[in-house]
Design a protein around this motif. Structure first.
Motif, PDB file in Angstrom:
ATOM      1  N   THR A   1       0.826  -1.204   0.000  1.00 51.19           N
ATOM      2  CA  THR A   1       0.000   0.000   0.000  1.00 51.19           C
ATOM      3  C   THR A   1       0.860   1.254   0.000  1.00 51.19           C
ATOM      4  O   THR A   1       2.001   1.256   0.473  1.00 51.19           O
ATOM      5  CB  THR A   1      -0.925   0.054   1.236  1.00 51.19           C
ATOM      6  OG1 THR A   1      -0.120   0.086   2.420  1.00 51.19           O
ATOM      7  CG2 THR A   1      -1.854  -1.145   1.276  1.00 51.19           C
TER       8      THR A   1
ATOM      9  N   GLU B   1      -5.513   5.769  -0.532  1.00 44.47           N
ATOM     10  CA  GLU B   1      -4.625   4.609  -0.511  1.00 44.47           C
ATOM     11  C   GLU B   1      -4.569   3.927  -1.869  1.00 44.47           C
ATOM     12  O   GLU B   1      -5.588   3.665  -2.502  1.00 44.47           O
ATOM     13  CB  GLU B   1      -5.095   3.603   0.534  1.00 44.47           C
ATOM     14  CG  GLU B   1      -4.190   2.387   0.670  1.00 44.47           C
ATOM     15  CD  GLU B   1      -4.678   1.416   1.728  1.00 44.47           C
ATOM     16  OE1 GLU B   1      -5.414   0.474   1.355  1.00 44.47           O
ATOM     17  OE2 GLU B   1      -4.326   1.599   2.907  1.00 44.47           O
TER      18      GLU B   1
ATOM     19  N   SER C   1      -7.770  -0.230  -4.809  1.00 42.79           N
ATOM     20  CA  SER C   1      -7.370   1.019  -4.163  1.00 42.79           C
ATOM     21  C   SER C   1      -8.587   1.751  -3.596  1.00 42.79           C
ATOM     22  O   SER C   1      -9.735   1.366  -3.828  1.00 42.79           O
ATOM     23  CB  SER C   1      -6.612   1.914  -5.153  1.00 42.79           C
ATOM     24  OG  SER C   1      -5.340   1.354  -5.444  1.00 42.79           O
TER      25      SER C   1
ATOM     26  N   ARG D   1      -3.161   0.514  -3.833  1.00 44.69           N
ATOM     27  CA  ARG D   1      -2.662  -0.851  -3.688  1.00 44.69           C
ATOM     28  C   ARG D   1      -1.763  -1.167  -4.872  1.00 44.69           C
ATOM     29  O   ARG D   1      -2.077  -0.849  -6.019  1.00 44.69           O
ATOM     30  CB  ARG D   1      -3.839  -1.835  -3.636  1.00 44.69           C
ATOM     31  CG  ARG D   1      -4.752  -1.662  -2.438  1.00 44.69           C
ATOM     32  CD  ARG D   1      -4.055  -1.987  -1.126  1.00 44.69           C
ATOM     33  NE  ARG D   1      -3.677  -3.389  -1.035  1.00 44.69           N
ATOM     34  CZ  ARG D   1      -4.477  -4.347  -0.547  1.00 44.69           C
ATOM     35  NH1 ARG D   1      -5.687  -4.044  -0.101  1.00 44.69           N
ATOM     36  NH2 ARG D   1      -4.065  -5.598  -0.495  1.00 44.69           N
TER      37      ARG D   1
ATOM     38  N   THR E   1       0.036   5.597   0.609  1.00 42.74           N
ATOM     39  CA  THR E   1      -0.950   6.638   0.875  1.00 42.74           C
ATOM     40  C   THR E   1      -0.660   7.828  -0.028  1.00 42.74           C
ATOM     41  O   THR E   1       0.297   8.573   0.192  1.00 42.74           O
ATOM     42  CB  THR E   1      -0.917   7.070   2.352  1.00 42.74           C
ATOM     43  OG1 THR E   1      -1.152   5.918   3.171  1.00 42.74           O
ATOM     44  CG2 THR E   1      -1.983   8.107   2.631  1.00 42.74           C
TER      45      THR E   1
END
Length: 274
Positions: free
Chosen positions: A9, A16, A64, A18, A11
């Motif tokens: 992950t 977020e 995400s 992925r 940020t």
């Protein structure tokens, strides 16, 4: 269908993200709309035999983050891509980008200073005008369509995704591409991403394609009904030295329609330009 999991992950400024990485040398794959990194799964695994392949779901897509008032515009996605390259510590990777991922990669390079060793564009959103009448209808009435009963919404998204393929999608693949848009957060997210995107994001950069000073390969499905193959010829003429590879019998979703041909084109491009 084989499993496809993004196990890491990041940020970002739009929520977020992925992502995952496969193999030994730096290649980044960027998906388009309304898809996810899942469409790159076979090609990513093939390229990972010789390259370290980074795959990710754009904010608002796939695994995400999706949330109300999220900025998922092409402007935001290019900013996130630039953030992600810095997070990965990739100063100059090779990039392959599909659909509006092409606009994301081009904006990141031309407007945010992201550097690539080489760039492959697969049926990209890059030239005006773009956006079908159906696309504009959905984006112009996002709040209304966001309130559709779940079954009607699923049917709409299913037919929309299905139309990206010329020979047709395997039912399990189709379901995997549709499913993220059919949750409580996914339904409004589907219409949100359409509403936030329009031609101004390619207008910002289209006049600068002659500034591209890196190897560029353009791949295009000859049966693409979303963005006709004539646009591939137009784009190749605007980018100095760009190569154009036509993929016979493939629609817009070339990764699903002709994965072997696209893998061969990308692998050859990466091998030809060290």
């Amino acid at each position: 269908m084989s499993e496809w999991t993004l196990d890491r992950t990041f940020t970002s400024s739009s929520g977020e993200v992925r992502w995952a990485v496969l193999g030994p040398e730096q290649v980044v794959l960027v998906h388009g709309t309304p898809f996810s990194s899942y469409v790159w799964r076979g090609i990513a695994r093939a390229l990972a035999q010789d390259h370290r392949v980074y795959v990710w779901d754009l904010p608002g897509y796939g695994a995400s983050a999706q949330f109300e008032d999220q900025d998922v515009s092409l402007r935001a996605q290019a900013r996130v891509f630039t953030e992600l390259l810095a997070h990965w510590g990739l100063p100059e990777p090779a990039v392959a980008a599909h659909d509006f991922g092409g606009c994301v990669a081009l904006r990141a390079h031309l407007l945010h200073g992201a550097r690539y060793r080489r760039l492959a564009l697969v049926d990209p959103v890059a030239l005006a005008p773009w956006g079908s009448p159906a696309y504009r209808l959905l984006g112009g009435h996002a709040e209304v369509f966001g309130e559709l009963p779940a079954a009607l919404h699923r049917a709409l998204v299913t037919e929309y995704v299905r139309s990206a393929s010329h020979p047709g999608l395997h039912p399990q693949v189709l379901e995997r591409l549709v499913a993220p848009w059919c949750t409580e957060t996914g339904q409004p997210a589907f219409y949100r991403q359409i509403a936030q995107n329009d031609q101004r994001f390619t207008d910002d950069i289209q006049h600068r394609y002659d500034e591209l000073e890196l190897p560029v390969l353009i791949c295009w499905g000859t049966e693409d009904t979303w963005i006709p193959v004539a646009r591939g010829h137009e784009l190749a003429a605007l980018i100095p030295g760009a190569g154009l590879r036509l993929v016979a019998g493939a629609g817009h979703l070339v990764q699903e329609d002709a994965p072997a041909e696209l893998t061969a084109a990308l692998a050859g491009f990466l091998r030809t330009h060290p």
